[in-house]
Design an enzyme around this catalytic site. Structure first.
Site, PDB file in Angstrom:
ATOM      1  N   ASP A  39       0.824  -1.225   0.000  1.00 53.90           N
ATOM      2  CA  ASP A  39       0.000   0.000   0.000  1.00 53.90           C
ATOM      3  C   ASP A  39       0.853   1.268   0.000  1.00 53.90           C
ATOM      4  O   ASP A  39       0.740   2.107   0.895  1.00 53.90           O
ATOM      5  CB  ASP A  39      -0.941   0.020   1.207  1.00 53.90           C
ATOM      6  CG  ASP A  39      -1.718  -1.252   1.389  1.00 53.90           C
ATOM      7  OD1 ASP A  39      -2.288  -1.741   0.405  1.00 53.90           O
ATOM      8  OD2 ASP A  39      -1.754  -1.779   2.525  1.00 53.90           O
ATOM      9  N   GLU A 207     -11.387  -1.158  -2.760  1.00 50.09           N
ATOM     10  CA  GLU A 207     -10.731  -0.358  -1.716  1.00 50.09           C
ATOM     11  C   GLU A 207      -9.652   0.516  -2.338  1.00 50.09           C
ATOM     12  O   GLU A 207      -9.529   0.614  -3.559  1.00 50.09           O
ATOM     13  CB  GLU A 207     -10.128  -1.282  -0.647  1.00 50.09           C
ATOM     14  CG  GLU A 207      -9.198  -2.349  -1.179  1.00 50.09           C
ATOM     15  CD  GLU A 207      -8.896  -3.429  -0.151  1.00 50.09           C
ATOM     16  OE1 GLU A 207      -9.421  -3.376   0.971  1.00 50.09           O
ATOM     17  OE2 GLU A 207      -8.113  -4.348  -0.482  1.00 50.09           O
TER      18      GLU A 207
END
Length: 316
Positions: A39, A207
């Site tokens: 991420d 997401e």
């Protein structure tokens, strides 16, 4: 085609030189050193690049040439007390999906703490005068979910609209991705909550929103499908666009991202499995992680230049 590409490469190289870049300009950056991330979010300060990512206290990589990366001290050495208040079962110091951006003379670092698989989560904020200066200040909780909401307070993304106003995009699974306006002084929510993307397939797996503004459109990038399973991950990056920051966002086929839409930008390849957790920087490059099939499925940093076609759609 080869001649056009050659001309484009010359133009980009000249542009890079004019901007003081020493890195060879290519669609996919050639990286070396410590590139282990999950991420990632990226920012440039002076001649140095910084990548923040999921991990103990928020992990940080630095590169002084855009090629070789090395690890520098994490942001949080100790957990702020409010983490446990909002996320009692959080794995200590496990911080997820940060987002870093400069705005109004400061550097803002949004991040999330959560319990895996549950929407008992919180988004936090830290600030500093610059990344290089460090001395991060805990700005506290931005918003939280306690399991009763139909959304999840993780994967924050600071977005600056065409008028220079700040917004926060976030969300994972449940009812999808959300957007809310921020107060310029506190950098915390001040307005309504908007739904900007949702999946009703594959368990609602969507997401990691990243929104960038370019030539009259807001482009929403998101990660869909299965993450965090190494080489068995089916994660992929999709996108859509809208004239308004609050939507509706549609893909290249006109399908709404609120109705399972999303044009695939990257679904991986033989080596790089499950790309996602992306961050778009200045609308011209994208960072993400992918699982390296040649190294036991370890997640690593990938950086690529974004190319925009005549219709205003992105690719590598």
């Amino acid at each position: 085609m080869k001649r056009k590409f050659g001309i484009l490469l010359i133009v980009l190289t000249v542009m890079a030189a004019a901007l003081g870049e020493t890195r060879s300009y290519a669609a996919h950056w050639e990286l070396s050193g410590d590139v282990g991330v999950h991420d990632p979010t990226i920012i440039k300060e002076g001649s140095s690049w910084y990548v923040f990512s999921t991990g103990p206290g928020i992990q940080v990589l630095r590169s002084d040439d855009g090629a070789n990366f090395y690890r520098v001290p994490q942001i949080f050495l100790n957990a702020p007390s409010w983490w446990k208040t909002h996320v009692p079962n959080q794995n200590p110091m496990d911080v997820w999906a940060p987002d870093v951006k400069s705005y109004n003379g400061k550097v803002w670092l949004y991040y999330s703490v959560s319990t895996f698989g549950k929407n008992v989560s919180a988004i936090g904020l830290a600030s500093a005068s610059s990344v290089g200066a460090g001395s991060w200040k805990d700005e506290g909780m931005v918003l939280a979910t306690n399991g009763t909401q139909d959304y999840n307070a993780i994967d924050p993304e600071l977005v600056i609209d065409a008028n220079g106003d700040p917004w926060l995009a976030f969300g994972s699974f449940w009812s999808g991705l959300k957007l809310t306006k921020l107060d310029k002084n506190t950098m915390k929510p001040t307005g309504s909550l908007y739904s900007i993307a949702r999946r009703t397939i594959n368990d609602g797996a969507i997401e990691a929103p990243s929104i960038t503004y370019r030539n009259g459109y807001y482009y929403l990038f998101a990660s869909v499908d299965k993450c965090c399973s190494g080489v068995n991950s089916t994660y992929k990056i999709v996108y859509g666009r809208s004239k308004n920051i609050t939507g509706p966002y549609v893909d290249k086929n006109g399908v709404s991202l609120m109705n399972n839409g999303g044009t695939v930008l990257d679904s991986g390849n033989a080596r790089w499995k499950g790309p996602g957790g992306q961050d778009v920087y200045n609308s011209n490059l994208i960072v993400r992680h992918a699982y390296d099939a040649e190294d036991g499925g370890n997640p690593k940093l990938l950086i690529s230049d974004l190319i925009w076609d005549s219709g205003g759609w992105p690719s590598y």
